[in-house]
Design a protein around this motif. Sequence first.
Motif, PDB file in Angstrom:
ATOM      1  N   ASP A 131      49.253   4.381  26.271  1.00 41.82           N
ATOM      2  CA  ASP A 131      48.256   4.489  25.205  1.00 41.82           C
ATOM      3  C   ASP A 131      47.371   3.248  25.164  1.00 41.82           C
ATOM      4  O   ASP A 131      46.171   3.340  24.948  1.00 41.82           O
ATOM      5  N   VAL A 132      47.972   2.103  25.407  1.00 35.60           N
ATOM      6  CA  VAL A 132      47.202   0.854  25.428  1.00 35.60           C
ATOM      7  C   VAL A 132      46.240   0.853  26.609  1.00 35.60           C
ATOM      8  O   VAL A 132      45.073   0.474  26.468  1.00 35.60           O
ATOM      9  N   ILE A 133      46.709   1.302  27.755  1.00 35.37           N
ATOM     10  CA  ILE A 133      45.850   1.365  28.945  1.00 35.37           C
ATOM     11  C   ILE A 133      44.659   2.287  28.696  1.00 35.37           C
ATOM     12  O   ILE A 133      43.516   1.920  28.965  1.00 35.37           O
ATOM     13  N   ALA A 134      44.921   3.470  28.166  1.00 37.03           N
ATOM     14  CA  ALA A 134      43.838   4.426  27.912  1.00 37.03           C
ATOM     15  C   ALA A 134      42.842   3.876  26.896  1.00 37.03           C
ATOM     16  O   ALA A 134      41.630   3.979  27.076  1.00 37.03           O
ATOM     17  N   THR A 135      43.353   3.279  25.821  1.00 35.07           N
ATOM     18  CA  THR A 135      42.477   2.737  24.783  1.00 35.07           C
ATOM     19  C   THR A 135      41.581   1.650  25.341  1.00 35.07           C
ATOM     20  O   THR A 135      40.364   1.640  25.098  1.00 35.07           O
ATOM     21  N   TRP A 136      42.161   0.720  26.100  1.00 30.12           N
ATOM     22  CA  TRP A 136      41.356  -0.378  26.617  1.00 30.12           C
ATOM     23  C   TRP A 136      40.366   0.082  27.680  1.00 30.12           C
ATOM     24  O   TRP A 136      39.258  -0.442  27.771  1.00 30.12           O
ATOM     25  N   LYS A 137      40.734   1.072  28.469  1.00 31.08           N
ATOM     26  CA  LYS A 137      39.782   1.592  29.450  1.00 31.08           C
ATOM     27  C   LYS A 137      38.572   2.204  28.750  1.00 31.08           C
ATOM     28  O   LYS A 137      37.432   2.009  29.175  1.00 31.08           O
ATOM     29  N   ILE A 138      38.819   2.933  27.675  1.00 29.74           N
ATOM     30  CA  ILE A 138      37.715   3.549  26.933  1.00 29.74           C
ATOM     31  C   ILE A 138      36.847   2.479  26.284  1.00 29.74           C
ATOM     32  O   ILE A 138      35.614   2.513  26.371  1.00 29.74           O
ATOM     33  N   LEU A 139      37.488   1.503  25.631  1.00 28.60           N
ATOM     34  CA  LEU A 139      36.731   0.449  24.955  1.00 28.60           C
ATOM     35  C   LEU A 139      35.894  -0.365  25.938  1.00 28.60           C
ATOM     36  O   LEU A 139      34.715  -0.650  25.682  1.00 28.60           O
ATOM     37  N   ILE A 140      36.488  -0.734  27.057  1.00 29.94           N
ATOM     38  CA  ILE A 140      35.757  -1.536  28.041  1.00 29.94           C
ATOM     39  C   ILE A 140      34.611  -0.719  28.636  1.00 29.94           C
ATOM     40  O   ILE A 140      33.494  -1.227  28.800  1.00 29.94           O
ATOM     41  N   SER A 141      34.870   0.538  28.929  1.00 25.02           N
ATOM     42  CA  SER A 141      33.817   1.379  29.492  1.00 25.02           C
ATOM     43  C   SER A 141      32.667   1.575  28.512  1.00 25.02           C
ATOM     44  O   SER A 141      31.495   1.550  28.906  1.00 25.02           O
ATOM     45  N   MET A 142      33.000   1.762  27.239  1.00 26.44           N
ATOM     46  CA  MET A 142      31.949   1.947  26.236  1.00 26.44           C
ATOM     47  C   MET A 142      31.097   0.687  26.067  1.00 26.44           C
ATOM     48  O   MET A 142      29.892   0.776  25.817  1.00 26.44           O
TER      49      MET A 142
END
Length: 167
Positions: A131-142
């Motif tokens: 969940d942390v990996i997915a959240t940070w990937k989305i935040l960084i991509s955004m």
Amino acid sequence: MLIQAARRLYKSPGQQLTLGQVVELNKRFLFAYSHFKDEPKVIKLRDDVVKYNRLIRDLGLKDHQVPRARKNTLGILGLLCYRLLLLSVWSFLALPGVILNAPIFLLASSMARQKAKDALAASSVKIAARDVIATWKILISMGLTPILYSFYAILATISRVQSRSIT
């Protein structure tokens, strides 16, 4: 699964069963199986049905498709060539996007892995921190996507202005 497969194999090809007949057959097969499940013939039948299910799954067929299935080598070869052509075309068309977005992919992946390590070290309940990996990937991509696209737009503008000034 075993009872349903046995019921489907039991009915003759072309025979259409009503819902009541399907339920009744399932019930009778289940009763008979629970009563005779330790018999050697039933054990062999169960193993054969499981092998059959595995085989048709591996072939990419559904049970209802088996009576109509036939091996059409030329058609299969044509379908393979068509799908390989589609794969080649779509891969070629996707390549520029992959190259242009690679900085986002690489940075988001590496930063997300680091944040996951930090989260795993700080928590006693997290197992893989997906969940942390997915959240940070989305935040960084955004956050990074507009910056990177603006950078590409500025580079394109500068190169366009320079090409006009040269000519």
